[in-house]
Design an enzyme around this catalytic site. Structure first.
Site, PDB file in Angstrom:
ATOM      1  N   HIS A  61       0.846  -1.194   0.000  1.00 14.07           N
ATOM      2  CA  HIS A  61       0.000   0.000   0.000  1.00 14.07           C
ATOM      3  C   HIS A  61       0.881   1.244   0.000  1.00 14.07           C
ATOM      4  O   HIS A  61       2.115   1.135   0.084  1.00 14.07           O
ATOM      5  CB  HIS A  61      -0.953  -0.019   1.193  1.00 14.07           C
ATOM      6  CG  HIS A  61      -2.036  -1.046   1.056  1.00 14.07           C
ATOM      7  ND1 HIS A  61      -2.012  -2.233   1.739  1.00 14.07           N
ATOM      8  CD2 HIS A  61      -3.135  -1.089   0.265  1.00 14.07           C
ATOM      9  CE1 HIS A  61      -3.058  -2.971   1.397  1.00 14.07           C
ATOM     10  NE2 HIS A  61      -3.764  -2.297   0.491  1.00 14.07           N
TER      11      HIS A  61
ATOM     12  N   ASP B 172      -0.126   6.923  -3.531  1.00  9.66           N
ATOM     13  CA  ASP B 172      -1.376   6.550  -4.198  1.00  9.66           C
ATOM     14  C   ASP B 172      -1.817   7.608  -5.214  1.00  9.66           C
ATOM     15  O   ASP B 172      -2.170   7.285  -6.350  1.00  9.66           O
ATOM     16  CB  ASP B 172      -2.515   6.407  -3.176  1.00  9.66           C
ATOM     17  CG  ASP B 172      -2.527   5.044  -2.521  1.00  9.66           C
ATOM     18  OD1 ASP B 172      -1.660   4.219  -2.855  1.00  9.66           O
ATOM     19  OD2 ASP B 172      -3.407   4.803  -1.680  1.00  9.66           O
TER      20      ASP B 172
HETATM   21  C1  LIG Z   1      -3.816   3.001   1.466  1.00  8.08           C
HETATM   22  C2  LIG Z   1      -4.581   2.713   0.205  1.00  8.08           C
HETATM   23  C3  LIG Z   1      -5.710   1.804   0.423  1.00  8.08           C
HETATM   24  C4  LIG Z   1      -6.929   2.550   0.872  1.00  8.08           C
HETATM   25  C5  LIG Z   1      -8.119   1.685   0.652  1.00  8.08           C
HETATM   26  C6  LIG Z   1      -9.350   2.214   1.345  1.00  8.08           C
HETATM   27  C7  LIG Z   1      -9.863   3.423   0.619  1.00  8.08           C
HETATM   28  C8  LIG Z   1     -10.373   1.095   1.436  1.00  8.08           C
HETATM   29  C9  LIG Z   1      -9.749  -0.241   1.938  1.00  8.08           C
HETATM   30  C10 LIG Z   1     -10.840  -0.949   2.718  1.00  8.08           C
HETATM   31  C11 LIG Z   1     -12.081  -0.124   2.440  1.00  8.08           C
HETATM   32  C12 LIG Z   1     -13.221  -0.255   3.429  1.00  8.08           C
HETATM   33  C13 LIG Z   1     -13.687  -1.724   3.534  1.00  8.08           C
HETATM   34  O1  LIG Z   1     -13.924  -2.269   2.228  1.00  8.08           O
HETATM   35  C14 LIG Z   1     -14.926  -1.845   4.435  1.00  8.08           C
HETATM   36  C15 LIG Z   1     -16.040  -0.895   4.074  1.00  8.08           C
HETATM   37  C16 LIG Z   1     -16.770  -1.365   2.815  1.00  8.08           C
HETATM   38  C17 LIG Z   1     -17.924  -0.454   2.492  1.00  8.08           C
HETATM   39  O2  LIG Z   1     -18.537  -0.932   1.312  1.00  8.08           O
HETATM   40  C18 LIG Z   1     -17.402   0.980   2.290  1.00  8.08           C
HETATM   41  C19 LIG Z   1     -16.701   1.451   3.524  1.00  8.08           C
HETATM   42  C20 LIG Z   1     -15.555   0.532   3.965  1.00  8.08           C
HETATM   43  C21 LIG Z   1     -15.141   1.027   5.359  1.00  8.08           C
HETATM   44  C22 LIG Z   1     -14.373   0.657   2.985  1.00  8.08           C
HETATM   45  C23 LIG Z   1     -13.868   2.087   2.856  1.00  8.08           C
HETATM   46  C24 LIG Z   1     -12.642   2.218   1.915  1.00  8.08           C
HETATM   47  O3  LIG Z   1     -12.941   1.922   0.593  1.00  8.08           O
HETATM   48  C25 LIG Z   1     -11.539   1.290   2.383  1.00  8.08           C
HETATM   49  C26 LIG Z   1     -11.056   1.813   3.747  1.00  8.08           C
HETATM   50  C27 LIG Z   1      -3.674   2.154  -0.873  1.00  8.08           C
HETATM   51  O4  LIG Z   1      -2.498   2.136  -0.751  1.00  8.08           O
HETATM   52  S1  LIG Z   1      -4.401   1.689  -2.328  1.00  8.08           S
HETATM   53  C28 LIG Z   1      -3.080   1.143  -3.357  1.00  8.08           C
HETATM   54  C29 LIG Z   1      -3.015  -0.320  -3.352  1.00  8.08           C
HETATM   55  N1  LIG Z   1      -2.060  -0.804  -4.298  1.00  8.08           N
HETATM   56  C30 LIG Z   1      -2.320  -0.887  -5.603  1.00  8.08           C
HETATM   57  O5  LIG Z   1      -3.356  -0.518  -6.087  1.00  8.08           O
HETATM   58  C31 LIG Z   1      -1.173  -1.435  -6.438  1.00  8.08           C
HETATM   59  C32 LIG Z   1      -1.610  -2.501  -7.431  1.00  8.08           C
HETATM   60  N2  LIG Z   1      -2.471  -3.464  -6.839  1.00  8.08           N
HETATM   61  C33 LIG Z   1      -2.078  -4.411  -5.985  1.00  8.08           C
HETATM   62  O6  LIG Z   1      -0.902  -4.544  -5.645  1.00  8.08           O
HETATM   63  C34 LIG Z   1      -3.155  -5.337  -5.468  1.00  8.08           C
HETATM   64  O7  LIG Z   1      -4.297  -5.167  -6.258  1.00  8.08           O
HETATM   65  C35 LIG Z   1      -3.496  -5.101  -3.995  1.00  8.08           C
HETATM   66  C36 LIG Z   1      -3.897  -3.669  -3.729  1.00  8.08           C
HETATM   67  C37 LIG Z   1      -2.313  -5.462  -3.115  1.00  8.08           C
HETATM   68  C38 LIG Z   1      -4.686  -5.986  -3.621  1.00  8.08           C
HETATM   69  O8  LIG Z   1      -4.335  -7.315  -3.785  1.00  8.08           O
HETATM   70  P1  LIG Z   1      -5.431  -8.410  -4.104  1.00  8.08           P
HETATM   71  O9  LIG Z   1      -4.824  -9.752  -3.836  1.00  8.08           O
HETATM   72  O10 LIG Z   1      -6.681  -8.101  -3.382  1.00  8.08           O
HETATM   73  O11 LIG Z   1      -5.739  -8.161  -5.626  1.00  8.08           O
HETATM   74  P2  LIG Z   1      -4.886  -8.536  -6.929  1.00  8.08           P
HETATM   75  O12 LIG Z   1      -3.735  -9.427  -6.639  1.00  8.08           O
HETATM   76  O13 LIG Z   1      -4.524  -7.296  -7.647  1.00  8.08           O
HETATM   77  O14 LIG Z   1      -5.910  -9.378  -7.775  1.00  8.08           O
HETATM   78  C39 LIG Z   1      -7.218  -8.958  -8.019  1.00  8.08           C
HETATM   79  C40 LIG Z   1      -8.076 -10.193  -8.031  1.00  8.08           C
HETATM   80  O15 LIG Z   1      -9.420  -9.836  -8.302  1.00  8.08           O
HETATM   81  C41 LIG Z   1      -9.853 -10.489  -9.474  1.00  8.08           C
HETATM   82  N3  LIG Z   1     -10.760  -9.567 -10.186  1.00  8.08           N
HETATM   83  C42 LIG Z   1     -10.581  -8.263 -10.428  1.00  8.08           C
HETATM   84  N4  LIG Z   1     -11.623  -7.775 -11.102  1.00  8.08           N
HETATM   85  C43 LIG Z   1     -12.462  -8.776 -11.292  1.00  8.08           C
HETATM   86  C44 LIG Z   1     -13.732  -8.908 -11.959  1.00  8.08           C
HETATM   87  N5  LIG Z   1     -14.338  -7.878 -12.550  1.00  8.08           N
HETATM   88  N6  LIG Z   1     -14.320 -10.125 -11.981  1.00  8.08           N
HETATM   89  C45 LIG Z   1     -13.732 -11.184 -11.369  1.00  8.08           C
HETATM   90  N7  LIG Z   1     -12.539 -11.125 -10.741  1.00  8.08           N
HETATM   91  C46 LIG Z   1     -11.934  -9.955 -10.712  1.00  8.08           C
HETATM   92  C47 LIG Z   1      -8.596 -10.753 -10.265  1.00  8.08           C
HETATM   93  O16 LIG Z   1      -8.792 -11.747 -11.227  1.00  8.08           O
HETATM   94  C48 LIG Z   1      -7.664 -11.162  -9.143  1.00  8.08           C
HETATM   95  O17 LIG Z   1      -7.970 -12.471  -8.759  1.00  8.08           O
HETATM   96  P3  LIG Z   1      -6.823 -13.497  -8.289  1.00  8.08           P
HETATM   97  O18 LIG Z   1      -6.345 -12.978  -6.945  1.00  8.08           O
HETATM   98  O19 LIG Z   1      -7.529 -14.819  -8.170  1.00  8.08           O
HETATM   99  O20 LIG Z   1      -5.740 -13.492  -9.315  1.00  8.08           O
END
Ligand SMILES: C[C@H](CCC[C@@H](C)[C@H]1CC[C@H]2[C@@H]3[C@H](O)C[C@@H]4C[C@H](O)CC[C@]4(C)[C@H]3C[C@H](O)[C@]12C)C(=O)SCCNC(=O)CCNC(=O)[C@H](O)C(C)(C)COP(=O)(O)OP(=O)(O)OC[C@H]1O[C@@H](n2cnc3c(N)ncnc32)[C@H](O)[C@@H]1OP(=O)(O)O
Length: 383
Positions: free
Chosen positions: A123, A153
């Site tokens: 992150h 970010d």
């Molecule tokens: C400090 C920030 C982060 C701040 C985030 C906050 C804004 C939010 C975090 C939690 C949220 C709260 C929480 O959700 C609870 C509430 C929910 C409610 O609805 C709203 C209020 C909440 C309190 C809510 C409020 C906020 O939203 C939060 C507080 C950062 O630093 S962000 C920067 C992160 N880094 C990156 O973006 C760099 C690139 N990405 C990555 O490195 C990774 O994506 C990451 C971030 C490490 C996540 O890893 P993850 O394993 O989860 O994902 P990936 O490896 O990338 O794989 C994605 C998998 O998803 C599949 N997929 C994607 N799209 C689809 C689709 N359309 N259909 C099907 N599948 C999909 C994809 O195939 C991947 O699957 P696999 O893992 O099987 O390969």
């Protein structure tokens, strides 16, 4: 608007990619956010302004095929997953660029597409740390401190990626070709810190963290608490502005150590702090407003939109839901951004209209729906 006619597909991600998409939408691009289905909950994207939502399951072969087809008719794809995810889905850049050589495939990640950490989670704070910049942030004798998730970010990630996309769009007008953008937040933030690197020889950063000119070491580049518990920000660097600061504080510079006497900085800070503590923020504003002392109030989110300066420039806007947020910047004189005033989209709210627009037939859409590859959302059900 400057980017009208540009079609963008933004795969839903956390903070940086949504900002990138919102910037493009604010400046006129047609941005479609591709959300996951089945819909787990409400969207966590609070930067959905001006976007539409298509809910599509990319893990199903027909879902991945649908995205490939959408990419054939789009200009830009923003992809926010760690390296390897898109390749695993059969949606890597080689595949998509072969099908649409004009595609700009923007990969916005923390660590980039190659290197030891390319497949690791992370992150903002991790990217900031790896860029070297975090080591510079923080007060004397305290641990390094990340300023929210603004730097990696948003500045090094969302904004830098948007710049890459606009640059690639411009280049495409000459070559007719798309390209892959490898936007690593570590490198984005490192690049933004070029000034820190280039100014090392000027002696600006010779002292430990928190004891330098711009890192809260200097008394004239600091925040000070006022008698009503608010704060003033002081940035009086140049001698002529420093002199105005001294005057406004009611001090006599003839009786003070020289501005750049490092050893006197801690004592001077205490002196300034005790003086600022004697008046309210409003009282200090009436003393410093209209001077060149470089002293401004530290405004809260509650006060910022109603501050006279910001009001005069309409720097903050209110949408249909009475939510206040910053107006897009910078201001372009002929083709300024025109942000949407509507609420952010619900997940899957525009699935059908988007697919129709991209050439899918009603029958194809019905089939994808009955196979649970796409999802529709009825906005009324979300209210
Ligand atoms: C400090 C920030 C982060 C701040 C985030 C906050 C804004 C939010 C975090 C939690 C949220 C709260 C929480 O959700 C609870 C509430 C929910 C409610 O609805 C709203 C209020 C909440 C309190 C809510 C409020 C906020 O939203 C939060 C507080 C950062 O630093 S962000 C920067 C992160 N880094 C990156 O973006 C760099 C690139 N990405 C990555 O490195 C990774 O994506 C990451 C971030 C490490 C996540 O890893 P993850 O394993 O989860 O994902 P990936 O490896 O990338 O794989 C994605 C998998 O998803 C599949 N997929 C994607 N799209 C689809 C689709 N359309 N259909 C099907 N599948 C999909 C994809 O195939 C991947 O699957 P696999 O893992 O099987 O390969």
């Amino acid at each position: 608007m400057a980017l009208s006619g540009v079609r963008v597909l933004e795969l839903a991600g956390l903070a940086p990619a949504p900002l990138c998409g919102m910037i493009l939408a604010d400046f006129g691009a047609q941005v479609v956010r591709v959300d996951r289905t089945p819909r787990s909950a409400v969207s966590t994207d609070v930067q959905g302004r001006g976007k539409r939502s298509l809910a599509l399951d990319l893990k199903r072969p027909s879902g991945a095929a649908a995205l490939r087809r959408l990419c054939r008719g789009t200009d830009v794809l923003i992809e926010p997953f760690r390296h390897g995810v898109m390749e695993k889905l059969g949606l890597g850049p080689e595949v998509l660029l072969q099908e649409n050589p004009r595609l700009i495939y923007a990969r916005l990640t923390g660590f980039g597409q190659t290197g030891k950490y390319a497949r690791s989670a992370g992150h903002d704070i991790n990217y900031l740390a790896l860029s070297g910049v975090l080591s510079k942030l923080g007060r004397k004798d305290e641990n390094p401190y990340a300023p929210l998730n603004l730097l990696a970010d948003f500045a090094g990630g969302g904004v830098t990626c948007a710049m890459g996309i606009v640059t690639a769009l411009y280049e495409r007008t000459k070559s007719g070709k798309g390209q892959i953008i490898d936007a690593s937040m570590v490198e984005g933030i490192a690049y933004l810190s070029s000034f820190l690197w280039k100014s090392q020889n000027l002696g600006l950063w010779n002292r430990p963290r928190g004891e330098n000119l711009l890192d809260s070491g200097a008394p004239f580049y600091e925040t000070y608490k006022t008698s009503d518990g608010k704060f003033m920000a002081v940035g009086a660097i140049e001698p002529q502005f420093y002199e105005e600061l001294i005057k406004g504080l009611g001090l006599d510079s003839g009786k003070l150590p020289s501005q750049l006497s490092f050893s006197d900085w801690p004592e001077m800070k205490k002196k300034f702090a005790s003086i600022f503590a004697q008046k309210t923020q409003a009282e200090w504003c009436s003393i410093f407003d209209g001077t060149d002392a470089c002293v401004t109030p530290v405004l809260s989110f509650d006060d910022v939109a109603s501050h006279q300066h910001n009001k005069e420039r309409s720097s903050f806007i209110e949408n249909d839901q009475e939510e206040i947020s910053p107006r897009p910047a910078p201001l372009l004189s002929r083709t300024p951004a025109v942000p949407s005033f509507k609420r952010d989209p619900f997940i899957g709210e525009h699935t059908e209209e988007i697919l129709l627009e991209y050439g899918f037939t009603k029958q194809e859409i019905t089939k994808l729906y009955s196979d649970k590859v796409i999802e529709f959302s009825n906005p009324k059900a979300n209210l």
